[in-house]
Design an enzyme around this catalytic site. Structure first.
Site, PDB file in Angstrom:
ATOM      1  N   TYR A  27      46.657  49.909  26.903  1.00 48.01           N
ATOM      2  CA  TYR A  27      45.525  49.956  27.837  1.00 48.01           C
ATOM      3  C   TYR A  27      44.841  51.324  27.921  1.00 48.01           C
ATOM      4  CZ  TYR A  27      47.334  45.440  29.306  1.00 48.01           C
ATOM      5  OH  TYR A  27      47.745  44.131  29.328  1.00 48.01           O
ATOM      6  N   ASN A  78      36.620  41.751  34.148  1.00 49.39           N
ATOM      7  CA  ASN A  78      37.906  41.767  33.469  1.00 49.39           C
ATOM      8  C   ASN A  78      38.917  41.220  34.472  1.00 49.39           C
ATOM      9  OD1 ASN A  78      40.343  42.231  32.292  1.00 49.39           O
ATOM     10  ND2 ASN A  78      39.956  44.389  31.777  1.00 49.39           N
ATOM     11  N   HIS A  84      43.296  33.953  31.485  1.00 50.94           N
ATOM     12  CA  HIS A  84      43.928  32.989  30.589  1.00 50.94           C
ATOM     13  C   HIS A  84      44.252  31.657  31.257  1.00 50.94           C
ATOM     14  CE1 HIS A  84      44.044  36.608  28.299  1.00 50.94           C
ATOM     15  NE2 HIS A  84      44.932  37.193  29.100  1.00 50.94           N
ATOM     16  N   ASP A  91      35.316  28.252  37.886  1.00 49.32           N
ATOM     17  CA  ASP A  91      34.371  27.478  38.699  1.00 49.32           C
ATOM     18  C   ASP A  91      33.543  28.380  39.618  1.00 49.32           C
ATOM     19  OD1 ASP A  91      35.320  25.263  37.434  1.00 49.32           O
ATOM     20  OD2 ASP A  91      36.358  24.412  39.161  1.00 49.32           O
ATOM     21  N   HIS A 104      37.877  43.089  27.954  1.00 42.66           N
ATOM     22  CA  HIS A 104      39.315  43.398  27.977  1.00 42.66           C
ATOM     23  C   HIS A 104      39.533  44.724  27.281  1.00 42.66           C
ATOM     24  CE1 HIS A 104      40.108  39.477  29.498  1.00 42.66           C
ATOM     25  NE2 HIS A 104      39.260  39.012  28.604  1.00 42.66           N
ATOM     26  N   SER A 106      42.321  45.734  25.977  1.00 45.86           N
ATOM     27  CA  SER A 106      43.162  45.516  24.800  1.00 45.86           C
ATOM     28  C   SER A 106      42.587  44.407  23.925  1.00 45.86           C
ATOM     29  CB  SER A 106      44.572  45.142  25.243  1.00 45.86           C
ATOM     30  OG  SER A 106      44.564  43.872  25.883  1.00 45.86           O
ATOM     31  N   ARG A 115      47.475  34.925  25.336  1.00 46.47           N
ATOM     32  CA  ARG A 115      46.324  35.752  25.745  1.00 46.47           C
ATOM     33  C   ARG A 115      45.050  35.363  25.005  1.00 46.47           C
ATOM     34  NH1 ARG A 115      48.508  40.200  28.803  1.00 46.47           N
ATOM     35  NH2 ARG A 115      50.644  40.570  28.127  1.00 46.47           N
TER      36      ARG A 115
END
Ligand code: DQA
Length: 149
Positions: A27, A78, A84, A91, A104, A106, A115
């Site tokens: 990260y 993010n 996931h 929604d 993201h 990563s 992921r």
């Protein structure tokens, strides 16, 4: 070109407030506060006004999305691990009706299998992953393009 719509909500989900303590190999080593500062600078360079929201509570994330109408012109999000599996966030994002870009830090496609799925992908103009903090610049550029149209 000066934009008439330039308010971007930058939303971070679960565990992202702990950046700096999470694996720097994955990260990066910026703290969450430092990340916010960098994104603010990227926004300024692009003529975009950024506002930030981070929570570890899914319902708060959903409620923030509910309230964005009239307060923001676009979203960079993010959602962390919620990306996931949270159809509730899917929604609520749909309900916001705002242009959104998923980011993201990563490279989620090159990590664990689970992921790879993003439940918000179909609602986003673009997805940027694996570029660390620079990915937010790319996301803001994409939103700017959209808001110029
Ligand atoms: C993340 C990737 C997610 O899979 C993970 O759960 C996160 C952060 C990223 O920015 O790379 O918390 O969204």
């Amino acid at each position: 070109m000066q934009l008439s719509r330039n308010r971007i909500e930058v939303m971070h989900g679960v565990n992202l407030g702990e950046l700096g303590r999470r694996d720097p190999e994955v990260y990066g080593d910026l703290t969450y506060v430092q990340l916010e500062r960098r994104i603010t600078e990227f926004g300024r360079e692009l003529g975009l006004e950024t506002r930030f929201f981070q929570t570890n509570h899914e319902g708060e994330f959903v409620e923030r999305l509910h309230k964005l109408e009239g307060l923001a012109d676009g979203i960079v999000l993010n959602p962390g691990a919620w990306t996931h599996y949270s159809w509730a966030i899917h929604d609520a994002l749909e309900l916001s009706g705002l242009p959104a870009v998923e980011v993201h830090l990563s490279d989620v496609d090159r990590r664990e299998e689970w992921r790879r799925l993003s439940v918000i992908r179909d609602l986003c103009l673009a997805r940027v992953a694996g570029q660390g903090v620079e990915g937010y610049r790319a996301a803001l550029e994409r939103l700017r393009e959209e808001l110029e149209r």
